[in-house]
Enzyme design. Sequence first.
Site, PDB file in Angstrom:
ATOM      1  N   LYS A 203       4.880 -10.217   9.063  1.00 40.21           N
ATOM      2  CA  LYS A 203       4.468  -9.133   9.931  1.00 40.21           C
ATOM      3  C   LYS A 203       2.974  -8.978  10.105  1.00 40.21           C
ATOM      4  O   LYS A 203       2.627  -8.826  11.222  1.00 40.21           O
ATOM      5  CB  LYS A 203       5.159  -7.881   9.383  1.00 40.21           C
ATOM      6  CG  LYS A 203       4.146  -6.370   9.678  1.00 40.21           C
ATOM      7  CD  LYS A 203       4.558  -6.023  11.135  1.00 40.21           C
ATOM      8  CE  LYS A 203       4.115  -4.557  11.008  1.00 40.21           C
ATOM      9  NZ  LYS A 203       2.806  -4.390  10.608  1.00 40.21           N
TER      10      LYS A 203
ATOM     11  N   GLY B 285       4.867 -10.178   4.025  1.00 42.88           N
ATOM     12  CA  GLY B 285       5.346 -10.303   5.162  1.00 42.88           C
ATOM     13  C   GLY B 285       4.928 -11.200   6.279  1.00 42.88           C
ATOM     14  O   GLY B 285       3.537 -11.199   6.539  1.00 42.88           O
TER      15      GLY B 285
ATOM     16  N   GLN C 138      -2.999 -12.301   7.708  1.00 40.55           N
ATOM     17  CA  GLN C 138      -2.960 -11.919   6.212  1.00 40.55           C
ATOM     18  C   GLN C 138      -2.326 -13.114   5.210  1.00 40.55           C
ATOM     19  O   GLN C 138      -3.055 -13.382   4.352  1.00 40.55           O
ATOM     20  CB  GLN C 138      -2.420 -10.753   5.914  1.00 40.55           C
ATOM     21  CG  GLN C 138      -2.415 -10.365   4.616  1.00 40.55           C
ATOM     22  CD  GLN C 138      -2.062  -8.668   4.068  1.00 40.55           C
ATOM     23  OE1 GLN C 138      -2.922  -7.950   4.364  1.00 40.55           O
ATOM     24  NE2 GLN C 138      -0.650  -8.595   3.958  1.00 40.55           N
TER      25      GLN C 138
ATOM     26  N   MET D 222       0.756  -1.009  -0.087  1.00 41.18           N
ATOM     27  CA  MET D 222       0.079  -0.158  -0.057  1.00 41.18           C
ATOM     28  C   MET D 222       0.873   1.330  -0.140  1.00 41.18           C
ATOM     29  O   MET D 222       0.391   2.379   0.327  1.00 41.18           O
ATOM     30  CB  MET D 222      -0.835   0.057   1.157  1.00 41.18           C
ATOM     31  CG  MET D 222      -1.849  -1.253   1.126  1.00 41.18           C
ATOM     32  SD  MET D 222      -3.453  -0.937   1.994  1.00 41.18           S
ATOM     33  CE  MET D 222      -2.755  -0.810   3.540  1.00 41.18           C
TER      34      MET D 222
ATOM     35  N   HIS E  33       9.448  -3.392   3.070  1.00 41.10           N
ATOM     36  CA  HIS E  33       8.957  -3.713   1.698  1.00 41.10           C
ATOM     37  C   HIS E  33      10.208  -4.305   0.805  1.00 41.10           C
ATOM     38  O   HIS E  33      10.105  -4.939   0.133  1.00 41.10           O
ATOM     39  CB  HIS E  33       8.368  -2.723   1.171  1.00 41.10           C
ATOM     40  CG  HIS E  33       7.084  -2.208   1.734  1.00 41.10           C
ATOM     41  ND1 HIS E  33       6.932  -1.015   2.430  1.00 41.10           N
ATOM     42  CD2 HIS E  33       5.931  -2.888   1.941  1.00 41.10           C
ATOM     43  CE1 HIS E  33       5.684  -0.984   2.705  1.00 41.10           C
ATOM     44  NE2 HIS E  33       4.966  -1.878   2.257  1.00 41.10           N
TER      45      HIS E  33
ATOM     46  N   GLN F  52     -10.391  -2.431   2.328  1.00 39.43           N
ATOM     47  CA  GLN F  52      -9.780  -3.335   3.372  1.00 39.43           C
ATOM     48  C   GLN F  52      -9.690  -2.386   4.842  1.00 39.43           C
ATOM     49  O   GLN F  52      -9.564  -2.723   5.844  1.00 39.43           O
ATOM     50  CB  GLN F  52      -8.605  -3.806   3.292  1.00 39.43           C
ATOM     51  CG  GLN F  52      -7.380  -3.138   3.023  1.00 39.43           C
ATOM     52  CD  GLN F  52      -6.251  -3.743   2.772  1.00 39.43           C
ATOM     53  OE1 GLN F  52      -6.038  -4.116   1.667  1.00 39.43           O
ATOM     54  NE2 GLN F  52      -5.133  -3.773   3.752  1.00 39.43           N
TER      55      GLN F  52
HETATM   56  P1  AMP Z   1       1.669  -2.779   3.388  1.00 41.96           P
HETATM   57  O1  AMP Z   1       2.083  -1.925   2.601  1.00 41.96           O
HETATM   58  O2  AMP Z   1       1.745  -2.576   4.887  1.00 41.96           O
HETATM   59  O3  AMP Z   1      -0.004  -3.512   2.772  1.00 41.96           O
HETATM   60  O4  AMP Z   1       2.369  -4.378   3.409  1.00 41.96           O
HETATM   61  C1  AMP Z   1       2.820  -4.880   2.225  1.00 41.96           C
HETATM   62  C2  AMP Z   1       3.556  -6.040   2.427  1.00 41.96           C
HETATM   63  O5  AMP Z   1       4.830  -5.895   3.074  1.00 41.96           O
HETATM   64  C3  AMP Z   1       2.656  -7.209   3.165  1.00 41.96           C
HETATM   65  O6  AMP Z   1       2.846  -8.420   2.685  1.00 41.96           O
HETATM   66  C4  AMP Z   1       3.251  -6.848   4.615  1.00 41.96           C
HETATM   67  O7  AMP Z   1       3.220  -7.947   5.459  1.00 41.96           O
HETATM   68  C5  AMP Z   1       4.965  -6.636   4.029  1.00 41.96           C
HETATM   69  N1  AMP Z   1       5.423  -6.004   5.347  1.00 41.96           N
HETATM   70  C6  AMP Z   1       5.162  -4.662   5.857  1.00 41.96           C
HETATM   71  N2  AMP Z   1       5.999  -4.446   6.917  1.00 41.96           N
HETATM   72  C7  AMP Z   1       6.793  -5.509   6.939  1.00 41.96           C
HETATM   73  C8  AMP Z   1       7.936  -5.717   7.688  1.00 41.96           C
HETATM   74  N3  AMP Z   1       8.164  -4.989   8.844  1.00 41.96           N
HETATM   75  N4  AMP Z   1       8.650  -6.759   7.627  1.00 41.96           N
HETATM   76  C9  AMP Z   1       8.473  -7.869   6.616  1.00 41.96           C
HETATM   77  N5  AMP Z   1       7.282  -7.634   5.617  1.00 41.96           N
HETATM   78  C10 AMP Z   1       6.514  -6.265   6.041  1.00 41.96           C
END
Ligand code: AMP
Length: 282
Positions: free
Chosen positions: A150, A148, A154, A29, A36, A60
């Site tokens: 994290k 992730g 999900q 996002m 990322h 979402q």
């Molecule tokens: P987001 O932009 O927050 O929707 O995250 C996009 C992807 O990056 C998702 O698969 C998250 O789980 C992953 N992600 C976000 N933060 C982290 C992190 N600190 N370590 C590993 N993956 C991450």
Amino acid sequence: MVTKSKSALKKQLDLYKNEGNTIGLVPTMGALHQGHISLINHAYSYCDKVVVSIFVNPTQFNNIADLEKYPRDLSNDTQFLKEHNPETIVFCPEVNEIYTDKVESESFDFGNLVRHMEGEFRAGHFDGVGSVLKRLFEIVKPHKAFFGEKDFQQLMVVKRLVELTQQDIDIIGCPTSRNEFGLAQSSRNFRLNKAQLKQAELIYKALTTAKVMFLEHSIPHIISTVEHMFKEDSNFDLEYFSIVKEKDLIPTTQKQSKEKYRAFIAASVAEVRLIDNMALNY
Ligand code: AMP
């Protein structure tokens, strides 16, 4: 390549696929950070070409204020990618490119995976996640997609999604990337000042406390210890702290041998909602 257009993206990807390249997808996002980048690096270790999608998915968010406050800075993101992974293909569609009719979720049967934690506290969240990923997968048709740990719930939901929608995509989980004090990198951290970022380290402290206690203490005792840590800290609002069996994500108070357990947490500091999780016995 940076494009908002799914047809331009598909055209380019068809060329790559016809040349025998494997395609990896990293859905995001935006408000990109080292977490990322670690996913993108992971993707490059498996795939020839990597697509990063940048799309703040309205369906979402169960809270309109949260959607509006979500950090967005596309030029910063593309610059950041240029510095770290200049080859990356960036897909940054407008909302109507993804939701051609209505900006609405479909509903999916994710079963127990969404009964608790994020599924319980953010009504409709995972249907929104499923809706956008189903569409992104249809557009990109990647060989593999990277998520992730994290957002561990999900990750499990996405594995189920590709089964439900019969999309032939390998879903790969990647370790959580943390700063030097353990705080998980997150786009939401951009909304915190220096002092608040320091306070947010309590989340990691709570998870590591649970991990250290796990072998010798009962689950209810661990939960009350962590809840107490948050009661003591007036900067924080603890939404949930749960210990679950990893295979079904159902909270439990009993330990069984040979099961894998994980702790999950959601808490707000300065009204910024943060989530994290950690494996407890492996
Ligand atoms: P987001 O932009 O927050 O929707 O995250 C996009 C992807 O990056 C998702 O698969 C998250 O789980 C992953 N992600 C976000 N933060 C982290 C992190 N600190 N370590 C590993 N993956 C991450």
